[in-house]
Enzyme design. Structure first.
Site, PDB file in Angstrom:
ATOM      1  N   CYS A  25       0.863  -1.186   0.000  1.00 47.63           N
ATOM      2  CA  CYS A  25       0.000   0.000   0.000  1.00 47.63           C
ATOM      3  C   CYS A  25       0.898   1.234   0.000  1.00 47.63           C
ATOM      4  O   CYS A  25       1.673   1.461   0.943  1.00 47.63           O
ATOM      5  CB  CYS A  25      -0.932   0.014   1.202  1.00 47.63           C
ATOM      6  SG  CYS A  25      -1.873   1.570   1.305  1.00 47.63           S
TER       7      CYS A  25
ATOM      8  N   CYS B 246       0.339   3.564   3.097  1.00 46.24           N
ATOM      9  CA  CYS B 246       0.897   2.982   4.320  1.00 46.24           C
ATOM     10  C   CYS B 246       2.412   3.219   4.344  1.00 46.24           C
ATOM     11  O   CYS B 246       2.978   3.579   5.386  1.00 46.24           O
ATOM     12  CB  CYS B 246       0.612   1.484   4.397  1.00 46.24           C
ATOM     13  SG  CYS B 246      -1.042   1.042   4.968  1.00 46.24           S
TER      14      CYS B 246
ATOM     15  N   ASP C 281       0.295  16.721  -2.193  1.00 48.07           N
ATOM     16  CA  ASP C 281       0.040  15.835  -3.333  1.00 48.07           C
ATOM     17  C   ASP C 281       1.155  15.999  -4.374  1.00 48.07           C
ATOM     18  O   ASP C 281       1.590  17.106  -4.672  1.00 48.07           O
ATOM     19  CB  ASP C 281      -1.326  16.157  -3.955  1.00 48.07           C
ATOM     20  CG  ASP C 281      -1.846  15.034  -4.832  1.00 48.07           C
ATOM     21  OD1 ASP C 281      -2.849  14.399  -4.439  1.00 48.07           O
ATOM     22  OD2 ASP C 281      -1.252  14.792  -5.914  1.00 48.07           O
TER      23      ASP C 281
ATOM     24  N   ASN D 211     -12.456  10.535  -2.801  1.00 46.57           N
ATOM     25  CA  ASN D 211     -13.002   9.737  -3.894  1.00 46.57           C
ATOM     26  C   ASN D 211     -13.126   8.288  -3.446  1.00 46.57           C
ATOM     27  O   ASN D 211     -12.213   7.747  -2.817  1.00 46.57           O
ATOM     28  CB  ASN D 211     -12.094   9.843  -5.123  1.00 46.57           C
ATOM     29  CG  ASN D 211     -11.978  11.270  -5.635  1.00 46.57           C
ATOM     30  OD1 ASN D 211     -12.977  11.985  -5.708  1.00 46.57           O
ATOM     31  ND2 ASN D 211     -10.769  11.691  -5.968  1.00 46.57           N
TER      32      ASN D 211
ATOM     33  N   HIS E 130      -6.187   3.630  -0.052  1.00 47.26           N
ATOM     34  CA  HIS E 130      -5.963   3.905   1.374  1.00 47.26           C
ATOM     35  C   HIS E 130      -6.681   5.229   1.601  1.00 47.26           C
ATOM     36  O   HIS E 130      -6.401   6.213   0.901  1.00 47.26           O
ATOM     37  CB  HIS E 130      -4.456   4.000   1.657  1.00 47.26           C
ATOM     38  CG  HIS E 130      -4.085   4.312   3.078  1.00 47.26           C
ATOM     39  ND1 HIS E 130      -3.224   3.525   3.830  1.00 47.26           N
ATOM     40  CD2 HIS E 130      -4.438   5.349   3.893  1.00 47.26           C
ATOM     41  CE1 HIS E 130      -3.057   4.063   5.034  1.00 47.26           C
ATOM     42  NE2 HIS E 130      -3.785   5.179   5.094  1.00 47.26           N
TER      43      HIS E 130
ATOM     44  N   HIS F  24      -8.045   8.710   2.054  1.00 49.26           N
ATOM     45  CA  HIS F  24      -7.359  10.006   2.063  1.00 49.26           C
ATOM     46  C   HIS F  24      -8.358  11.105   1.776  1.00 49.26           C
ATOM     47  O   HIS F  24      -9.286  10.934   0.992  1.00 49.26           O
ATOM     48  CB  HIS F  24      -6.200  10.046   1.067  1.00 49.26           C
ATOM     49  CG  HIS F  24      -6.550   9.613  -0.323  1.00 49.26           C
ATOM     50  ND1 HIS F  24      -6.693   8.287  -0.676  1.00 49.26           N
ATOM     51  CD2 HIS F  24      -6.782  10.319  -1.462  1.00 49.26           C
ATOM     52  CE1 HIS F  24      -6.991   8.191  -1.959  1.00 49.26           C
ATOM     53  NE2 HIS F  24      -7.065   9.418  -2.467  1.00 49.26           N
TER      54      HIS F  24
ATOM     55  N   HIS G 247      -8.456  14.842   0.282  1.00 48.61           N
ATOM     56  CA  HIS G 247      -7.768  15.912  -0.435  1.00 48.61           C
ATOM     57  C   HIS G 247      -8.188  17.237   0.191  1.00 48.61           C
ATOM     58  O   HIS G 247      -9.378  17.462   0.442  1.00 48.61           O
ATOM     59  CB  HIS G 247      -8.211  15.957  -1.900  1.00 48.61           C
ATOM     60  CG  HIS G 247      -7.880  14.753  -2.720  1.00 48.61           C
ATOM     61  ND1 HIS G 247      -6.802  14.709  -3.577  1.00 48.61           N
ATOM     62  CD2 HIS G 247      -8.500  13.551  -2.840  1.00 48.61           C
ATOM     63  CE1 HIS G 247      -6.784  13.527  -4.192  1.00 48.61           C
ATOM     64  NE2 HIS G 247      -7.798  12.817  -3.772  1.00 48.61           N
TER      65      HIS G 247
END
Ligand code: 5GP
Ligand code: ZN
Length: 113
Positions: free
Chosen positions: A5, A8, A31, A86, A97, A99, A101
């Site tokens: 991942c 991770c 990002d 998303n 995983h 997240h 934004h």
């Protein structure tokens, strides 16, 4: 930590990232392909696949992440921003995983594309 991942590995410091913030529960980093003048991601350190995997047993970390988002955006002087997560292929999730934004610094349209 889940094998293979990406996030991770980023949260564990095994893959470098441009860190915004870190505590015991979550990790925030810019990002790699920013979609706004400010674009960072906030992730739980524990592996959760997406919003679809949030339940009573792990939802506390989500409340914590939103506290962190409120704190970081204030510290960065961001008065207007968008928080996006998303879920699934059609919505554009590319990393599995959880997240959030955080996007800021430009005019945004609604509805989103
Ligand atoms: P998603 O498409 O799943 O909603 O969001 C994944 C985000 O992770 C994308 O905006 C993408 O640019 C970002 N991303 C993918 N790989 C990396 C990486 O190795 N480092 C960083 N900092 N961001 C990444
Ligand atoms: Zn993970």
């Amino acid at each position: 930590m889940k094998n293979d991942c990406l996030f991770c590995a980023i949260a564990a410091g095994e893959i470098p990232s441009n860190k915004v913030y870190e505590d015991d529960l979550c990790y925030a980093f810019y990002d790699i392909a920013p979609q706004a003048p400010t674009h960072f991601l906030v992730i739980p350190k524990e592996h959760i696949g997406s919003v679809a995997e949030i339940g009573a047993e792990n939802s506390a970390v989500v409340a914590h992440i939103f506290e962190v988002i409120a704190k970081l955006t204030k510290e960065l002087g961001l008065e207007s921003y968008r928080v996006v997560s998303n879920i699934g292929e059609q919505a554009g999730q590319s990393v599995h995983h959880l997240h959030f934004h955080v996007l800021s610094g430009r005019d945004m349209t609604w509805p989103p594309g």
